[in-house]
Design an enzyme around this catalytic site. Sequence first.
Site, short mmCIF file in Angstrom:
data_model
loop_
_atom_site.label_atom_id
_atom_site.label_comp_id
_atom_site.label_asym_id
_atom_site.label_seq_id
_atom_site.Cartn_x
_atom_site.Cartn_y
_atom_site.Cartn_z
N GLU A 46 0.84 -1.20 0.00
CA GLU A 46 0.00 0.00 0.00
C GLU A 46 0.87 1.25 0.00
O GLU A 46 0.59 2.24 -0.71
CB GLU A 46 -0.91 -0.02 1.23
CG GLU A 46 -1.72 1.25 1.43
CD GLU A 46 -2.05 1.49 2.89
OE1 GLU A 46 -2.39 2.63 3.23
OE2 GLU A 46 -1.96 0.54 3.69
N ASP A 50 0.70 3.87 -3.16
CA ASP A 50 0.31 5.27 -3.01
C ASP A 50 1.26 6.16 -3.81
O ASP A 50 0.83 7.09 -4.51
CB ASP A 50 0.32 5.64 -1.53
CG ASP A 50 0.03 7.11 -1.30
OD1 ASP A 50 -1.13 7.52 -1.48
OD2 ASP A 50 0.97 7.86 -0.95
N ASN A 119 -6.94 0.68 0.77
CA ASN A 119 -5.61 0.11 0.98
C ASN A 119 -5.31 -1.02 0.00
O ASN A 119 -4.21 -1.12 -0.55
CB ASN A 119 -5.49 -0.41 2.42
CG ASN A 119 -5.58 0.70 3.45
OD1 ASN A 119 -5.40 1.88 3.12
ND2 ASN A 119 -5.86 0.35 4.69
N GLU A 122 -4.59 0.38 -3.56
CA GLU A 122 -3.23 0.91 -3.67
C GLU A 122 -2.20 -0.22 -3.67
O GLU A 122 -1.21 -0.17 -4.42
CB GLU A 122 -2.96 1.89 -2.54
CG GLU A 122 -3.75 3.19 -2.66
CD GLU A 122 -3.49 4.15 -1.53
OE1 GLU A 122 -3.61 5.37 -1.75
OE2 GLU A 122 -3.16 3.69 -0.41
#
Length: 227
Positions: A46, A50, A119, A122
């Site tokens: 995650e 991002d 989450n 990502e």
Amino acid sequence: MESFEKLEKLLSYSFKNKELLIEALSHPSLRQHHEYKDDKDYERLEFLGDAVLNLVITEILFRNFANYNEGNLAKIRSYLVCKETICMVGAKLTLKNYIIMTHGEEVAGGRDNLNNIENATEALIAAIYLDSNIETTHDIIEKLWAEFIKVQNLTDYDPKTALQEWAQASDHHLPIYRLIKREGASHASTFTVLVKVKDYEQTGTGHAIKEAEKNAARSLLHRLKND
């Protein structure tokens, strides 16, 4: 939980390393489960996902919105990488059906938890990047985010700022937002917010208060333009 083949078909991408896909969909609750032998979950992916998402979205905006200044590009990017948008992409992929979690997390509403969906989305981006390359990841993100990127009106990206600017230009007080209703369980609530500017008011709903505020502002702006 559905088979990963369906998810790969939705992505138009087949993983060479299936372990990366499994890691991207493994909820942190599994680490506390005595039958779960692996200590990997999606949290590290995650973190990487991002950063990859921000890079790709920034490049797409820089290339496609040549006439927009830095401030406007930042507003659009903020919309495209916010929780609400990421969760809408996750919903398109029906990602909640693929997240691997403990029974306790599932009973607690984990499949509808927006944080889990954000989450995992990502983490999935990071898994694709590690399994392939930045070019392939770029193409997949551009396809998944296409319906959001093609919106050209800044009002749709940042309706709260647009409404505030309208109020100031019209010599009105700044918009006032008030939560008037909350429905559903805590993990899957729907919020209704009322926004008021002078004698004008409108409501908006969303799965988060900020989303409801944006939808209320957007509705009021559309009403003001049509009056």
